[in-house]
Design a protein around this motif. Structure first.
Motif, PDB file in Angstrom:
ATOM      1  N   ALA A 260      11.006 -19.003 -12.848  1.00  0.00           N
ATOM      2  CA  ALA A 260      12.365 -19.034 -12.298  1.00  0.00           C
ATOM      3  C   ALA A 260      12.763 -20.460 -11.947  1.00  0.00           C
ATOM      4  O   ALA A 260      11.972 -21.215 -11.369  1.00  0.00           O
ATOM      5  CB  ALA A 260      12.444 -18.162 -11.050  1.00  0.00           C
ATOM      6  N   SER A 261      13.987 -20.815 -12.293  1.00  0.00           N
ATOM      7  CA  SER A 261      14.535 -22.085 -11.834  1.00  0.00           C
ATOM      8  C   SER A 261      15.014 -21.903 -10.407  1.00  0.00           C
ATOM      9  O   SER A 261      15.783 -20.978 -10.116  1.00  0.00           O
ATOM     10  CB  SER A 261      15.694 -22.523 -12.725  1.00  0.00           C
ATOM     11  N   VAL A 262      14.594 -22.794  -9.514  1.00  0.00           N
ATOM     12  CA  VAL A 262      15.007 -22.658  -8.117  1.00  0.00           C
ATOM     13  C   VAL A 262      16.507 -22.901  -7.953  1.00  0.00           C
ATOM     14  O   VAL A 262      17.076 -22.574  -6.908  1.00  0.00           O
ATOM     15  CB  VAL A 262      14.206 -23.599  -7.195  1.00  0.00           C
ATOM     16  N   THR A 263      17.147 -23.443  -8.976  1.00  0.00           N
ATOM     17  CA  THR A 263      18.596 -23.656  -8.901  1.00  0.00           C
ATOM     18  C   THR A 263      19.391 -22.388  -9.215  1.00  0.00           C
ATOM     19  O   THR A 263      20.601 -22.359  -9.042  1.00  0.00           O
ATOM     20  CB  THR A 263      19.040 -24.769  -9.869  1.00  0.00           C
ATOM     21  N   ASP A 264      18.706 -21.350  -9.666  1.00  0.00           N
ATOM     22  CA  ASP A 264      19.344 -20.077 -10.038  1.00  0.00           C
ATOM     23  C   ASP A 264      18.951 -19.023  -9.010  1.00  0.00           C
ATOM     24  O   ASP A 264      17.838 -18.505  -9.034  1.00  0.00           O
ATOM     25  CB  ASP A 264      18.890 -19.668 -11.441  1.00  0.00           C
ATOM     26  N   PHE A 265      19.872 -18.698  -8.094  1.00  0.00           N
ATOM     27  CA  PHE A 265      19.542 -17.794  -6.995  1.00  0.00           C
ATOM     28  C   PHE A 265      19.127 -16.412  -7.499  1.00  0.00           C
ATOM     29  O   PHE A 265      18.214 -15.786  -6.956  1.00  0.00           O
ATOM     30  CB  PHE A 265      20.722 -17.675  -6.037  1.00  0.00           C
ATOM     31  N   SER A 266      19.771 -15.928  -8.546  1.00  0.00           N
ATOM     32  CA  SER A 266      19.426 -14.623  -9.088  1.00  0.00           C
ATOM     33  C   SER A 266      17.978 -14.601  -9.586  1.00  0.00           C
ATOM     34  O   SER A 266      17.238 -13.640  -9.343  1.00  0.00           O
ATOM     35  CB  SER A 266      20.381 -14.256 -10.231  1.00  0.00           C
ATOM     36  N   SER A 267      17.566 -15.666 -10.251  1.00  0.00           N
ATOM     37  CA  SER A 267      16.181 -15.753 -10.742  1.00  0.00           C
ATOM     38  C   SER A 267      15.193 -15.852  -9.588  1.00  0.00           C
ATOM     39  O   SER A 267      14.094 -15.283  -9.640  1.00  0.00           O
ATOM     40  CB  SER A 267      16.028 -16.966 -11.658  1.00  0.00           C
TER      41      SER A 267
END
Length: 302
Positions: free
Chosen positions: A72-79
């Protein structure tokens, strides 16, 4: 006292290599079940691969530990929410969050593109915000949580060519201060770690002989203390090459001046008194500044 993490579940971001990998391995060695999160990108945040996270998971499992990988990319809240859901589905709780993911895009402020400033802020600051926000309901419900922000001397004290990185790292300290206050009644303790270590992120900052002395593993003891059951809260620990220090945001006692046409001139002439660190304090909250100032004001009214 032995720092034992048996039964605890930890999420470590940016754990595919360097300092994050050491954090993940150390927590697993001491009994924690670990979510190894890493986007697998380059130092500047570009690209991505599952290999880095999976490699660390294999290391942990080979040593008899439990771990799962997350890209998960930490910049993507959904991920990030999906990552926390995966941990909950696997183990039913999340006790520890180590916000370690980060990138570098160093340039002097004059030469830096604003996109590079925003991207670094997005990864370091908003990445930590996303992860904290995703685990917060879990930690409040279970009335236990340990969160470690990764700050930096570049944020605490400044470093040429790192205005974006320094701003993000100091912002994490501000986030720590408030989350520690809001989490106290749920036994959520929030701290910051300022590491000095030879990693892919710092290899261009130090000469070779310094890099050999700055092993990432030397920082890990500070992380373990901040993530442990008896952790402090609202602390900034610095660590590197076997050295451990504490950094504080303190407030001097200062002076009081009446409002007049030359108050600014009086202040300029007495600035050394304002800066005097004798009897300085580390405030328990932001209210302390106002209380100190009002206290001086009312004292001089008498």
């Amino acid at each position: 006292m032995t720092l034992d993490f048996t039964g605890r579940v930890a999420i470590v971001t940016g754990a595919g290599g360097g300092l994050g990998r050491e954090h993940a391995l150390a927590l697993a060695k001491r009994g924690a079940k670990v979510v190894v999160n890493d986007l697998g990108g380059a130092r500047d945040g570009s690209g991505g691969s599952v290999t880095a996270a999976e490699s660390v998971v294999h290391e942990i499992r080979a040593a008899g530990g439990e771990a799962i990988a997350s890209t998960a990319s930490v910049t993507d809240f959904s991920s990030v929410q999906d990552m926390v859901s995966a941990a909950m589905g696997q183990w039913g709780r999340v006790d520890i969050l180590i916000n370690n993911a980060g990138i570098l895009r160093d340039k002097s402020f004059a030469k830096m593109e604003l996109d590079d400033f925003r991207t670094v802020m997005e990864v370091h600051l908003m990445g930590a915000v996303h992860c904290c926000k995703a685990v917060w309901p879990v930690m409040t419900e279970q009335k236990y949580g340990r969160i470690v922000m990764t700050t930096s001397s570049s944020g605490l004290f400044g470093n040429f060519g790192q205005s974006n990185y320094g701003a993000a790292k100091m912002a994490l300290v501000g986030l720590m201060q408030t989350l520690a206050l809001e989490g106290a009644k749920y036994d959520i303790r929030v701290n910051s770690l300022a590491p000095t270590a030879a990693t892919r992120m710092t290899e261009s900052l130090f000469p070779a002989e310094f890099l050999q002395a700055l092993q990432p593993a030397d920082v890990v003891p500070a992380m373990l203390v901040l993530a442990g059951k008896d952790a402090p809260t609202r602390q900034i620990l610095c660590a590197g090459a076997g050295g451990f220090e504490a950094a504080h945001i303190s407030l001097t006692q200062g002076i009081w001046l009446p409002q007049s046409e030359d108050t600014a001139e009086q202040l300029a002439s007495r600035l050394t008194e304002v800066q005097n660190r004798d009897q300085s304090v580390v405030p328990e909250s932001g209210l302390a500044q106002g209380q100190l100032e009002l206290g001086k004001a009312f004292q001089h009214r008498k």
